[in-house]
Design a protein around this motif. Structure first.
Motif, short mmCIF file in Angstrom:
data_model
loop_
_atom_site.label_atom_id
_atom_site.label_comp_id
_atom_site.label_asym_id
_atom_site.label_seq_id
_atom_site.Cartn_x
_atom_site.Cartn_y
_atom_site.Cartn_z
N TYR A 21 86.21 38.37 42.65
CA TYR A 21 86.83 37.93 41.40
C TYR A 21 87.78 36.78 41.67
CZ TYR A 21 89.08 38.12 36.78
OH TYR A 21 89.60 37.80 35.56
N LYS A 22 89.10 36.98 41.64
CA LYS A 22 90.06 35.88 41.84
C LYS A 22 90.63 35.84 43.25
CE LYS A 22 92.56 36.92 38.11
NZ LYS A 22 93.60 36.80 37.08
N VAL A 23 89.99 36.54 44.18
CA VAL A 23 90.43 36.54 45.58
C VAL A 23 89.27 36.04 46.45
CG1 VAL A 23 91.23 37.95 47.52
CG2 VAL A 23 92.05 38.43 45.20
N VAL A 24 89.58 35.05 47.28
CA VAL A 24 88.59 34.51 48.22
C VAL A 24 89.10 34.79 49.62
CG1 VAL A 24 87.49 32.41 49.09
CG2 VAL A 24 87.85 32.70 46.63
N THR A 25 88.25 35.43 50.43
CA THR A 25 88.61 35.72 51.82
C THR A 25 87.84 34.79 52.73
OG1 THR A 25 88.95 38.05 51.26
CG2 THR A 25 88.71 37.50 53.60
N ILE A 26 88.59 34.11 53.60
CA ILE A 26 88.01 33.21 54.60
C ILE A 26 88.18 33.88 55.97
CG2 ILE A 26 88.15 30.94 55.71
CD1 ILE A 26 87.29 30.71 52.80
N SER A 27 87.09 33.98 56.72
CA SER A 27 87.10 34.52 58.08
C SER A 27 86.47 33.49 59.00
CB SER A 27 86.31 35.83 58.15
OG SER A 27 86.82 36.78 57.24
N VAL A 28 87.17 33.19 60.11
CA VAL A 28 86.76 32.10 60.99
C VAL A 28 86.70 32.59 62.43
CG1 VAL A 28 87.37 29.78 61.78
CG2 VAL A 28 87.90 30.45 59.45
N THR A 29 85.68 32.18 63.15
CA THR A 29 85.57 32.37 64.59
C THR A 29 84.66 31.29 65.14
OG1 THR A 29 85.26 34.01 66.35
CG2 THR A 29 83.58 33.94 64.62
N SER A 30 84.69 31.13 66.45
CA SER A 30 83.77 30.19 67.12
C SER A 30 82.74 31.01 67.88
CB SER A 30 84.54 29.27 68.07
OG SER A 30 85.36 28.39 67.35
N TRP A 31 81.59 31.20 67.26
CA TRP A 31 80.53 32.02 67.86
C TRP A 31 80.15 31.51 69.24
CZ3 TRP A 31 79.71 36.50 65.78
CH2 TRP A 31 79.93 36.69 64.42
#
Length: 104
Positions: free
Chosen positions: A63-73
Motif C-alpha cells: 500500500y503506502k509502504v515501500v521496502t527496499i532490500s539491497v545486497t551484492s550477490w
C-alpha cells in the motif's frame, strides 16, 4: 567490488537513519508515503536509478509502504555499491517527500 567488513558496515549504517542490516548480507529500509501513487512513483524512479547503476534491489510494495532490500550477490554480502544505491534512494525520497522521516 569487494565485500565490506562488518565494522565498516556498522559505521556506515550509523549515518543512514532507518537502514538496518538483516541476515548479515542485506541492507533494508521501509519508506512510508502519503499516497499510494507517490510510493509507485518512488519505485519507478528507484528502478531507473538501479538500472543506471546496474545494481538491482528487492522491492516490496505494501500500500503506502515501500521496502527496499539491497545486497551484492556477486560478492556474497554488502559492498560500497550497496551504500551508493541506498544513498540514492534516500535522496530520491527526500526530493519527493520533503526530507521527512521515511521509516515507518
Amino acid at each position: 567490488m569487494a565485500k565490506l567488513p562488518d565494522e565498516r558496515i556498522q559505521e556506515l549504517l550509523g549515518d543512514r537513519p532507518g537502514w538496518t542490516r538483516k541476515d548479515a548480507k542485506w541492507l533494508v529500509k521501509k519508506y512510508r508515503f502519503p499516497q499510494f501513487m507517490k510510493g509507485i512513483e518512488f519505485v519507478q524512479q528507484t528502478a531507473m536509478t538501479a538500472e543506471a547503476l546496474n545494481h538491482h534491489p528487492m522491492i516490496a510494495i505494501e500500500y503506502k509502504v515501500v521496502t527496499i532490500s539491497v545486497t551484492s550477490w556477486s560478492e556474497g554480502g554488502i559492498t560500497p555499491l550497496d551504500f551508493e544505491l541506498i544513498d540514492r534512494c534516500d535522496r530520491l525520497y527526500n526530493a519527493m517527500c520533503g526530507g521527512g522521516d521515511s521509516s515507518s
